[in-house]
Write an enzyme that holds these catalytic residues in place. Structure first.
Site, PDB file in Angstrom:
ATOM      1  CE  LYS A 131      -4.493   0.990   0.551  1.00 39.15           C
ATOM      2  NZ  LYS A 131      -5.706   0.336   0.121  1.00 39.15           N
ATOM      3  CB  VAL A 148     -17.307   2.127  -1.060  1.00 40.53           C
ATOM      4  CG1 VAL A 148     -17.888   0.785  -0.650  1.00 40.53           C
ATOM      5  CG2 VAL A 148     -16.006   1.927  -1.822  1.00 40.53           C
TER       6      VAL A 148
HETATM    7  P1  NAD Z   1     -14.130   8.157  -0.693  1.00 42.59           P
HETATM    8  O1  NAD Z   1     -12.989   9.082  -0.467  1.00 42.59           O
HETATM    9  O2  NAD Z   1     -14.825   8.168  -2.014  1.00 42.59           O
HETATM   10  O3  NAD Z   1     -15.247   8.405   0.437  1.00 42.59           O
HETATM   11  C1  NAD Z   1     -14.959   8.550   1.791  1.00 42.59           C
HETATM   12  C2  NAD Z   1     -16.078   9.418   2.362  1.00 42.59           C
HETATM   13  O4  NAD Z   1     -15.988   9.405   3.782  1.00 42.59           O
HETATM   14  C3  NAD Z   1     -15.998  10.871   1.917  1.00 42.59           C
HETATM   15  O5  NAD Z   1     -17.258  11.296   1.424  1.00 42.59           O
HETATM   16  C4  NAD Z   1     -15.609  11.618   3.209  1.00 42.59           C
HETATM   17  O6  NAD Z   1     -16.144  12.938   3.268  1.00 42.59           O
HETATM   18  C5  NAD Z   1     -16.237  10.723   4.258  1.00 42.59           C
HETATM   19  N1  NAD Z   1     -15.646  10.839   5.598  1.00 42.59           N
HETATM   20  C6  NAD Z   1     -14.336  10.922   5.958  1.00 42.59           C
HETATM   21  N2  NAD Z   1     -14.216  10.978   7.313  1.00 42.59           N
HETATM   22  C7  NAD Z   1     -15.488  10.939   7.804  1.00 42.59           C
HETATM   23  C8  NAD Z   1     -16.028  10.949   9.125  1.00 42.59           C
HETATM   24  N3  NAD Z   1     -15.256  11.028  10.205  1.00 42.59           N
HETATM   25  N4  NAD Z   1     -17.378  10.885   9.264  1.00 42.59           N
HETATM   26  C9  NAD Z   1     -18.196  10.803   8.191  1.00 42.59           C
HETATM   27  N5  NAD Z   1     -17.729  10.791   6.916  1.00 42.59           N
HETATM   28  C10 NAD Z   1     -16.384  10.845   6.729  1.00 42.59           C
HETATM   29  O7  NAD Z   1     -13.587   6.683  -0.329  1.00 42.59           O
HETATM   30  P2  NAD Z   1     -14.152   5.292  -0.816  1.00 42.59           P
HETATM   31  O8  NAD Z   1     -13.430   4.873  -2.046  1.00 42.59           O
HETATM   32  O9  NAD Z   1     -15.640   5.330  -0.793  1.00 42.59           O
HETATM   33  O10 NAD Z   1     -13.620   4.342   0.357  1.00 42.59           O
HETATM   34  C11 NAD Z   1     -14.243   4.357   1.632  1.00 42.59           C
HETATM   35  C12 NAD Z   1     -13.487   3.415   2.561  1.00 42.59           C
HETATM   36  O11 NAD Z   1     -13.511   2.099   2.012  1.00 42.59           O
HETATM   37  C13 NAD Z   1     -12.008   3.755   2.773  1.00 42.59           C
HETATM   38  O12 NAD Z   1     -11.626   3.390   4.086  1.00 42.59           O
HETATM   39  C14 NAD Z   1     -11.295   2.859   1.769  1.00 42.59           C
HETATM   40  O13 NAD Z   1      -9.954   2.582   2.161  1.00 42.59           O
HETATM   41  C15 NAD Z   1     -12.168   1.613   1.851  1.00 42.59           C
HETATM   42  N6  NAD Z   1     -12.113   0.779   0.651  1.00 42.59           N
HETATM   43  C16 NAD Z   1     -12.437   1.281  -0.560  1.00 42.59           C
HETATM   44  C17 NAD Z   1     -12.377   0.467  -1.692  1.00 42.59           C
HETATM   45  C18 NAD Z   1     -12.750   0.985  -3.051  1.00 42.59           C
HETATM   46  O14 NAD Z   1     -12.923   0.158  -3.979  1.00 42.59           O
HETATM   47  N7  NAD Z   1     -12.932   2.281  -3.224  1.00 42.59           N
HETATM   48  C19 NAD Z   1     -11.971  -0.875  -1.562  1.00 42.59           C
HETATM   49  C20 NAD Z   1     -11.688  -1.381  -0.298  1.00 42.59           C
HETATM   50  C21 NAD Z   1     -11.750  -0.537   0.817  1.00 42.59           C
END
Ligand code: NAD
Length: 374
Positions: free
Chosen positions: A105, A207
């Site tokens: 990562k 997500v």
């Molecule tokens: P993203 O950046 O699109 O969305 C994250 C959202 O969380 C944002 O809208 C942000 O404003 C919000 N956020 C941040 N801190 C917050 C808090 N304290 N309270 C409320 N909202 C908050 O990210 P994503 O791609 O949707 O990924 C979300 C999570 O899933 C991450 O932890 C990521 O590592 C994990 N993940 C994502 C994928 C993927 O395919 N995108 C795969 C596996 C794991």
């Protein structure tokens, strides 16, 4: 005999490049999050504004694969800890989903809204190219599909792109989380009906939003939180969701909590406030500490280990690297195994009276040991 990816030599940088690449593995060993990581690289380019850490945890099953996070960590140590924890999670995620990849990562220490410039990404692409196939990357928080495409145009070791790739993995991750939630409901309730259930989703990003669409379509009542008020308003309009402020969502009066924002949301402080009896969401590193899973178990909460339920994205991008190239159907078939794996973990956790993440870790280690012995 497994190929040792970590011993591959670096490719020389372009002459005159301002990028400096340093092996900081020895420095990382001092941190609590260090877990025998094979190699940790620091890429620095003061001219082009890059500070990037690539952490390679374990390559017993194949080259390291994992996304790049762009985040303004308050200290370098915090960024390094994040990279160490995230890369370790990728090792277990690949192992438990039977992917021939290792755990890696990257973290770029920067504010994705203000610091991410073409010059910075250019320098990062040079870093990836220099790593010479030790590490394949893709999107994560702060690194968009457009950024991944930008990198892919400059180096081949980038997945989840629109250029010869499978595009944004988030909808596939959301599908895996949705199926995982159903597996958790079946285990806890004997059926996976969502109508009449209250489900809290923290984070309405790529997500979280896609997951809300699926849960809403199945009749669940949604409680949501996001730091971005516009997203919250949109969820209230689209899904008739109830809104809660930021981290207060942990204590919402719901049946199931789906963390889909950043990590560390479940801790000794927050777990006693949980009302949900199931935690199943996409965020990586949901537990502040490994032992928090035991706290959840003691409180009667069924916890779907994060790296198992959120493996859809990895499965999707890993399928791109198959010798025959990307096949969406093949990827979705593997994603459909996520609920099966989770059900096995839940059953084994019950019969051994152990936390689910201990069982998931043991299953991942069994696979790595089998591969080493082969
Ligand atoms: P993203 O950046 O699109 O969305 C994250 C959202 O969380 C944002 O809208 C942000 O404003 C919000 N956020 C941040 N801190 C917050 C808090 N304290 N309270 C409320 N909202 C908050 O990210 P994503 O791609 O949707 O990924 C979300 C999570 O899933 C991450 O932890 C990521 O590592 C994990 N993940 C994502 C994928 C993927 O395919 N995108 C795969 C596996 C794991």
């Amino acid at each position: 005999m497994l190929q040792s990816y970590e011993t591959r030599t670096l490719r020389p940088l372009k002459s005159g490049s301002s990028l400096k690449l340093t092996d900081i593995t020895a420095r990382a060993t001092r941190l609590e999050a260090y877990d025998g990581h094979e190699r940790i690289w620091l890429g620095e380019d003061h001219e082009r504004g890059l500070t990037a850490i690539v952490a390679i945890h374990n390559t017993a099953l194949g080259p390291a694969l994992g996304g790049t996070r762009v985040w303004p960590h308050p200290t370098f140590e915090a960024a390094l800890t994040d990279a160490l924890r995230l890369s370790r999670g990728m090792t277990y995620k690949a192992a438990i989903t039977n992917m021939p990849y290792g755990g890696g990562k990257a973290v770029i220490v920067a504010d994705p809204r203000t610091d991410k410039t073409p010059a910075m990404l250019e320098a990062y692409a040079e870093m990836l190219a220099a790593l010479n196939g030790q590490y394949f990357t893709g999107e994560d928080v702060g690194l968009t599909l457009a950024d991944a495409d930008f990198l892919r145009a400059r180096t081949p070791n980038v997945t989840g792109t629109t250029i010869g790739g499978s595009g944004n993995p988030s909808p596939v991750t959301a599908q895996g989380v949705f199926l995982g939630i159903k597996a958790a409901l079946r285990h806890r309730n004997g059926n996976d009906a969502m109508s009449g259930l209250r489900i809290a989703v923290q984070g309405l990003g790529s997500v979280g939003w896609s997951l809300c669409e699926k849960l809403h379509a199945e009749g669940a009542s949604l409680v949501v939180a996001d730091l971005d008020e516009a997203r919250v308003r949109k969820a209230m309009e689209t899904f008739h969701a109830e809104a809660v402020a930021g981290d207060a969502i942990v204590a919402a009066d719901v049946d199931l909590f789906a963390p889909c924002a950043l990590g560390g949301i479940l801790s000794a402080d927050t777990i006693p406030t949980l009302k949900a009896k199931i935690v199943a969401g996409a965020a990586n590193n949901q537990l502040e500490r490994h032992e928090d899973a035991r706290r959840l178990m003691a409180q009667g909460v069924l916890y779907a280990p994060d790296y198992v339920i959120n493996a859809g994205g990895l499965i999707n991008v890993a399928t791109e690297l198959d010798p025959d190239g990307y096949d969406r159907e093949a990827a979705m078939t593997k994603v459909e195994l996520i609920p099966q794996t989770l059900s096995d973990i839940f059953r084994r956790a019950d019969s051994d009276a152990r936390p689910t993440n201990d069982i998931a870790q043991a299953m991942g280690e069994e696979r790595i040991a089998r591969a080493r012995a082969a």
